[in-house]
Design a protein around this motif. Structure first.
Motif, short mmCIF file in Angstrom:
data_model
loop_
_atom_site.label_atom_id
_atom_site.label_comp_id
_atom_site.label_asym_id
_atom_site.label_seq_id
_atom_site.Cartn_x
_atom_site.Cartn_y
_atom_site.Cartn_z
N LEU A 62 12.08 -0.11 0.07
CA LEU A 62 11.89 1.34 -0.17
C LEU A 62 12.88 1.79 -1.11
O LEU A 62 12.85 2.54 -2.24
N ASP A 63 14.18 1.18 -0.99
CA ASP A 63 15.39 1.78 -1.87
C ASP A 63 14.89 1.39 -3.35
O ASP A 63 15.34 2.07 -4.24
N ARG A 64 14.62 0.00 -3.47
CA ARG A 64 14.29 -0.34 -4.69
C ARG A 64 13.20 0.78 -5.56
O ARG A 64 13.26 1.03 -6.69
N ARG A 65 12.32 1.24 -4.75
CA ARG A 65 11.19 2.08 -5.28
C ARG A 65 11.85 3.53 -5.32
O ARG A 65 10.96 4.44 -5.91
N GLY A 66 12.89 3.82 -4.63
CA GLY A 66 13.28 5.14 -4.79
C GLY A 66 12.59 6.09 -3.71
O GLY A 66 12.67 7.38 -3.77
N LEU A 67 12.37 5.51 -2.68
CA LEU A 67 11.58 6.17 -1.45
C LEU A 67 12.40 6.22 -0.35
O LEU A 67 13.34 5.41 0.05
N SER A 68 12.44 7.48 0.38
CA SER A 68 13.37 7.63 1.54
C SER A 68 12.55 7.70 2.61
O SER A 68 11.56 8.27 2.83
N ARG A 71 1.00 -1.33 -0.05
CA ARG A 71 0.12 0.01 -0.15
C ARG A 71 0.93 1.22 -0.02
O ARG A 71 0.34 2.17 -0.24
N ILE A 72 1.99 1.20 0.26
CA ILE A 72 2.84 2.47 0.37
C ILE A 72 2.97 3.02 -0.83
O ILE A 72 3.18 2.55 -1.97
N ARG A 73 3.17 4.32 -0.66
CA ARG A 73 3.33 5.30 -1.96
C ARG A 73 4.05 6.63 -1.59
O ARG A 73 3.98 6.77 -0.42
N ASN A 74 4.39 7.37 -2.42
CA ASN A 74 4.96 8.75 -1.92
C ASN A 74 4.10 9.51 -1.00
O ASN A 74 2.71 9.57 -1.10
N GLY A 75 4.64 9.85 0.17
CA GLY A 75 4.06 10.73 1.24
C GLY A 75 3.11 9.95 2.01
O GLY A 75 2.36 10.38 3.07
N SER A 76 3.45 8.54 2.00
CA SER A 76 2.71 7.61 2.91
C SER A 76 3.24 7.53 4.53
O SER A 76 4.31 8.03 4.60
N VAL A 77 2.31 7.67 5.75
CA VAL A 77 2.66 7.64 6.81
C VAL A 77 2.33 6.22 7.48
O VAL A 77 1.39 5.72 7.05
#
Length: 253
Positions: free
Chosen positions: A238-244, A211-217
């Motif tokens: 998260l790294d693979r998706r480019g999410l910090s 479910r996670i995406r940009n801006g998720s808490v």
């Protein structure tokens, strides 16, 4: 120096040398003088709550246009598991948000400093972690304020965020109680890991990554071995998706 003084000095030197030789022969060295201890470091300081204009009172996510997410942890349980989780996050370069239970801080006050020294957000998750939604507004305020006092005593601030206990969403009475205690916003979430059900590390990761995406808490918990084991796998995804993984404060600024 007189001949008598010279003989005394030679005898003293010989005695010192003999003592050193005996100490070496017996396997013990003379103990050095103890060094004076450095003064204890000053307590870690937590940032104060902030008001975010244009944001609702209850915040469940951040901006969707930036590749950042906030991993938020309900804070109680075995401090050894909490430290292990923080260590793993820091080795990966991730910054977390910990919403601490006041009673937990009473038992483990050193954890407030450990969290802040790691660069993480620290906030309020009520004093006793009971169902705040079932309380009167006055009782809810008392729960929030009691935890806020612990945080202020330990860090100089009431903490950066407030999250209600035993509920994802804060009723209007809880929102008003939080505002009276000094928290302009209530922190909710849009992704639930369900790690408190102990489903196993793989399930924890799947519950988040599905479910996670940009801006998720994301809602997670300290004190669960599955969560500690899942965190490196989750951060790798998260790294693979480019999410910090950043603090909630960073997510919103």
């Amino acid at each position: 120096m007189t001949p008598t003084d010279r003989r005394g000095a030679l005898r003293a030197g010989a005695a010192t040398a003999l003592a050193g030789a005996l100490a070496t022969a017996c396997g013990t060295e003379p103990r050095p003088e103890p060094r004076p201890q450095s003064p204890a470091p000053a307590p870690a300081a937590a940032p104060a709550p902030r008001h975010y204009p244009g944001r609702p009172t209850e915040i469940a996510s951040g901006p969707r246009e930036r590749p950042r997410v906030a991993l938020t942890f309900h804070g109680q349980g075995d401090p050894a598991l909490a430290r292990a989780l923080l260590d793993r996050a820091e080795r990966h370069g991730a910054r977390l948000t910990v919403l601490a239970v006041g009673a937990w801080l009473d038992q483990h006050p050193e954890m407030a400093r450990r969290i802040l020294d790691g660069g993480h957000d620290l906030g309020n998750h009520t004093q006793r972690h009971i169902d705040i939604g079932a309380m009167s507004e006055a009782d809810a305020h008392a729960e929030i304020a009691a935890c806020a006092r612990r945080l202020r005593r330990l860090t100089g601030s009431i903490g950066t965020w407030f999250r209600p206990s035993r509920t994802q969403h804060a009723a209007p009475a809880v929102q008003r109680a939080a505002a009276r205690a000094g928290y302009p916003h209530v922190l909710s979430y849009d992704v639930d890991s369900l790690d408190f059900t102990s489903p196993g590390p793989a399930a924890v990761v799947a519950n988040v990554t599905g479910r996670i995406r940009n801006g998720s808490v994301v809602s997670l918990h300290l004190g669960y071995a599955d969560t500690v084991a899942a965190l490196p796998l989750l951060l790798a995804d998260l790294d693979r998706r480019g999410l910090s993984a950043v603090t909630t404060t960073e997510l919103l600024t």
